[in-house]
Every structure is written in C-alpha cells, then in structure tokens.
Design an enzyme around this catalytic site. Structure first.
Site, mmCIF file in Angstrom:
data_model
loop_
_atom_site.group_PDB
_atom_site.id
_atom_site.type_symbol
_atom_site.label_atom_id
_atom_site.label_comp_id
_atom_site.label_asym_id
_atom_site.label_seq_id
_atom_site.Cartn_x
_atom_site.Cartn_y
_atom_site.Cartn_z
ATOM 1 N N ARG A 54 0.358 -1.176 0.124
ATOM 2 C CA ARG A 54 0.252 -0.195 -0.147
ATOM 3 C C ARG A 54 0.774 1.131 0.083
ATOM 4 N NH1 ARG A 54 2.274 2.036 3.639
ATOM 5 N NH2 ARG A 54 1.237 4.264 3.774
ATOM 6 N N ALA A 56 0.814 5.775 -2.479
ATOM 7 C CA ALA A 56 0.610 5.319 -3.098
ATOM 8 C C ALA A 56 2.041 5.157 -4.679
ATOM 9 C CB ALA A 56 0.355 6.616 -3.675
ATOM 10 N N ARG A 95 -7.567 -0.065 -7.272
ATOM 11 C CA ARG A 95 -7.250 0.711 -5.999
ATOM 12 C C ARG A 95 -7.629 2.451 -7.432
ATOM 13 N NH1 ARG A 95 -3.855 0.985 -0.855
ATOM 14 N NH2 ARG A 95 -5.993 2.311 0.075
ATOM 15 N N GLN A 208 -2.136 2.973 9.998
ATOM 16 C CA GLN A 208 -0.903 2.368 9.090
ATOM 17 C C GLN A 208 0.424 3.436 9.586
ATOM 18 O OE1 GLN A 208 -3.849 3.753 7.683
ATOM 19 N NE2 GLN A 208 -3.888 2.809 5.491
ATOM 20 N N ASP A 249 -1.859 10.944 -2.412
ATOM 21 C CA ASP A 249 -2.266 9.786 -2.842
ATOM 22 C C ASP A 249 -2.279 10.507 -4.253
ATOM 23 O OD1 ASP A 249 -2.919 8.667 -0.397
ATOM 24 O OD2 ASP A 249 -1.900 7.282 -1.833
ATOM 25 N N ASN A 259 -5.260 12.201 -0.201
ATOM 26 C CA ASN A 259 -4.747 11.880 1.446
ATOM 27 C C ASN A 259 -5.406 10.809 1.573
ATOM 28 O OD1 ASN A 259 -1.663 10.923 1.796
ATOM 29 N ND2 ASN A 259 -2.109 12.113 3.766
ATOM 30 N N LYS A 260 -4.614 10.514 2.938
ATOM 31 C CA LYS A 260 -5.616 9.370 3.487
ATOM 32 C C LYS A 260 -6.399 10.031 4.473
ATOM 33 C CE LYS A 260 -4.869 6.374 4.569
ATOM 34 N NZ LYS A 260 -5.706 5.251 3.576
HETATM 35 O O1 MRU Z 1 -4.217 2.991 1.970
HETATM 36 P P1 MRU Z 1 -3.445 3.645 2.181
HETATM 37 O O2 MRU Z 1 -2.107 3.005 2.998
HETATM 38 O O3 MRU Z 1 -2.647 2.770 0.420
HETATM 39 O O4 MRU Z 1 -3.132 4.805 2.004
HETATM 40 C C1 MRU Z 1 -1.456 6.168 2.215
HETATM 41 C C2 MRU Z 1 -1.375 6.870 2.246
HETATM 42 O O5 MRU Z 1 -2.286 8.116 2.648
HETATM 43 C C3 MRU Z 1 -0.036 7.902 2.145
HETATM 44 O O6 MRU Z 1 0.017 9.005 2.679
HETATM 45 C C4 MRU Z 1 -0.189 7.885 0.645
HETATM 46 O O7 MRU Z 1 0.001 6.855 0.677
HETATM 47 C C5 MRU Z 1 0.670 9.058 0.363
HETATM 48 S S1 MRU Z 1 2.545 9.332 -0.046
HETATM 49 C C6 MRU Z 1 2.964 7.709 0.290
#
Ligand code: MRU
Length: 365
Positions: A54, A56, A95, A208, A249, A259-260
C-alpha cells in the site's frame, strides 16, 4: 532503509528467480516481518487489494511489476494485446484514488507498444518496472534534500531545540519503495544531527500510523510519539507542532491533495494555528488532467468492517475485535481532499513550490 541491520526496499525482484516479485507484507507489520512472493497478475491484484502493499508510489511499482508478470503468462494461444490490456485495466481498477497505479501501469504499457515477442515483452516490462522503482527512490532522495531546508530553517529559529513534525498515515519508505516522501527529509535531518521529533497519528481505521510509521521511525532511531488522530488540533493550539508534513495519493494540477482520510482536518487545524502544512510527493502523484480535487478525485470506499473492528496483536497472533454493537452501520472513506488554499507548499523532487496551478506548471514544465 534498515530493518535490524539489513537494508530493504518494500518491493524487489527475487535474486534467484526473475519470475518472482518479493514484497514486505505490510498487513503483518509491526508484529511479524514476513516477505510475500508475487508470481502472477492475480497475486499483484490481491496484494494491492488486501493492502499487503500500500502507499501510492508502492502500489504504482507493484502495478508495473504486475504488467511484467502478465508478459510471463503469455503462451502460444494468447492474444497478446488483448491479454496485456485486460491485465492493465484489471490492475488499475484495484484502487481508484492513488494516481500512481494507473501512471505506472500506463508507463510500462507504453514501452511495450513496439515489442512483439514474449521474450522482448518480458525483458522490456521488467526493465521498465525496475526503472520506475529507481526513479521513485531517487525522487524521494531529492524530496529529502529539499524538505531538509525547511526543517533546518525551523531548527535555526528554535535554536537547536527539537523540530516537532506531525504526520498522518504512512508516507515512509514502506509506502515508497525506499526513503519515503514525508520521511526522507526527516531521515536526512537526523543524519545531519538536527534534533527532530515526530507526532505519529495512529490513522484510523487501518492504523497505518501506529503500525507502519511508528515501526519504521523506530527502526531508524527517529524519536516519535504515537497520538490518537484527534489530538493534532490540541497539540497545534499548544504550540507543540512546528510543521505538518503529509503525503499525497493524487494531487491536481491546481494543488488540491487527496491523502489518507483525516488529512483535511489536520490542514484546517494547521491553518487556524498558522502552522506550515506541506505535502511531500513525487510527480507520479500529480494528475495533470484534473483541476478540482473535490469534484474529480474518486475517493475509495473500503469495507466497513475496518471501522467496526480493530485489529491488533494478542496471544501471539494478529486478532480482530469488534468495537461497536453488532448491527452498527459504518462508513469507511479511505481518503479526503485538502484544498490547495490550506497547503503552504508541495515538496517535490524538483523543489518546493506553492500549491497553485502556476507554480506547479512552472516546476514541471
Ligand atoms: O491506504 P494507503 O495505506 O495506501 O494510504 C497511504 C496514504 O494515504 C499515504 O499517506 C500515501 O500513499 C501518500 S504518499 C506515500
């Protein structure tokens, strides 16, 4: 980056068998360190879907290797173009929010346009996927150098007192093959002897932050404190946060950042408290085709079980426990959109720019 004394990337090609892609199983961390083998397109799809991999940039790299594995599935009966296009569509559908997945898959597909034999397709796809990993690693290194300047400036202002950085989710090396986007400047600051301390949001519902960011910062000797997601506003009001750095993302060409889930609330709190709020991202996370994050970015909705249940470690194994009444209806939006106006700047491999269409265009022209 290091786990114990050994250097790892979060995805790599098996040294002895080029038909096998290896990944660190991020579902099991920090309780178990396990490596999974991906041998087919379906394995890659499942690994992205169940979040074995997981983050991005990493799901982009996994998608790229997915196309490579698709080339290995070609036999004399295969309609090659149809097979590869189906694999690409299938992987991209896995995704929807992170643009890196389609970006990386399309990059590899583009390179395969003029290849026809199964051997040359496989060779070209493997080279392209490895190249994507190398580019993402180098981009993170560059983000580190640019982001370091911001941390250095804060450290100077604080006369060497620890710089308190708040981050959300995991935009570290696990999410980015190596170094990380958010973490690269932090690791560099530490290497230069600048005292830093990281507030790690746990990042419900999948945690995470508590499972992955805490783990990787700990492994790399960065002081951190784990906090419930709701603590950020309070800490900012109390002046215990000097800077917020989050990943991305998908970033629109106008600077809106997906983002998350929960990132937007941190940005609001930072704005209210005049605390710099940066998003660190490689250009593979920029979607130049869109300008309005709220209207145009698809926000992934995940299984509500991730909200009604919490998974953790007890009695020697990973277990899931329910935290609400049996028949609770739950909603599980994976991401939110932080509008550009709340973002102080974007830290990219090319440098730091304001989150505006003009600055992004100038930086990536
Ligand atoms: O759902 P995930 O764990 O793939 O989400 C990850 C995030 O939101 C990260 O902050 C992200 O991918 C940003 S850059 C690595």
């Amino acid at each position: 980056m290091k786990i114990g004394n050994q250097n790892y990337q979060s995805i790599w090609v098996d040294e002895n068998d080029p038909g096998v892609i290896r990944v660190i199983d991020q579902q099991k961390l920090p309780f178990f360190f396990e490596i999974k083998e991906l041998r087919a397109v379906d394995d890659v799809y499942s690994a992205i879907e169940d979040m074995t991999v997981r983050g991005a940039p990493l799901i982009g790299a996994a998608g790229a290797f997915g196309i490579y594995l698709a080339t290995l599935e070609i036999n004399s009966q295969t309609n090659i173009r149809e097979h590869l296009s189906n694999a690409a569509r299938y992987l991209i559908s896995c995704r929807p929010t992170a643009v890196n997945l389609s970006w990386a898959v399309n990059q590899v597909m583009e390179k395969l346009k003029n290849e026809h034999s199964p051997e040359s397709l496989a060779k070209t796809a493997l080279k392209a996927a490895i190249e994507i990993c190398e580019i993402e690693k180098e981009n993170c290194r560059q983000i580190g150098k640019h982001g370091l300047k911001i941390i250095e400036a804060i450290s100077r202002k604080k006369k060497g007192e620890a710089v308190n950085i708040l981050t959300h989710c995991n935009a570290g090396w696990l999410a980015c093959i190596d170094y990380g986007t958010v973490t690269a400047p932090i690791y560099l600051a530490r290497e230069k002897g600048i005292p830093v301390h990281v507030w790690v949001d746990e990042t419900r519902p999948r945690n995470q932050g508590s499972k992955l960011t805490a783990y990787e910062l700990g492994q790399n000797n960065i002081p951190y404190t784990l906090i419930p997601d709701n603590s950020g506003g309070h800490l900012m009001q109390q002046k215990l946060v000097d800077i917020v750095i989050v990943g991305s993302d998908r970033t629109t060409r106008t600077g809106d950042v997906a983002n998350k889930i929960g990132t937007y609330l941190k940005a609001l709190a930072a704005f209210d408290n005049k605390i710099p709020f940066y998003s660190a991202l490689t250009s593979s996370s920029i979607d130049f085709s869109i300008s309005d994050g709220l209207k145009e970015i698809i926000v992934e909705e995940r299984n509500p079980d991730e909200v009604t249940n919490v998974s953790g470690f007890a009695e020697g194994r990973i277990q899931s426990v329910r935290i609400c009444p049996d028949d609770t209806v739950a909603a599980n939006y994976g991401f939110d959109i932080t509008p550009a106006r709340l973002i102080t700047g974007l830290i990219t491999e090319k440098g730091i720019c304001r989150a505006t269409e003009k600055d992004i265009k100038e930086m990536f022209s």
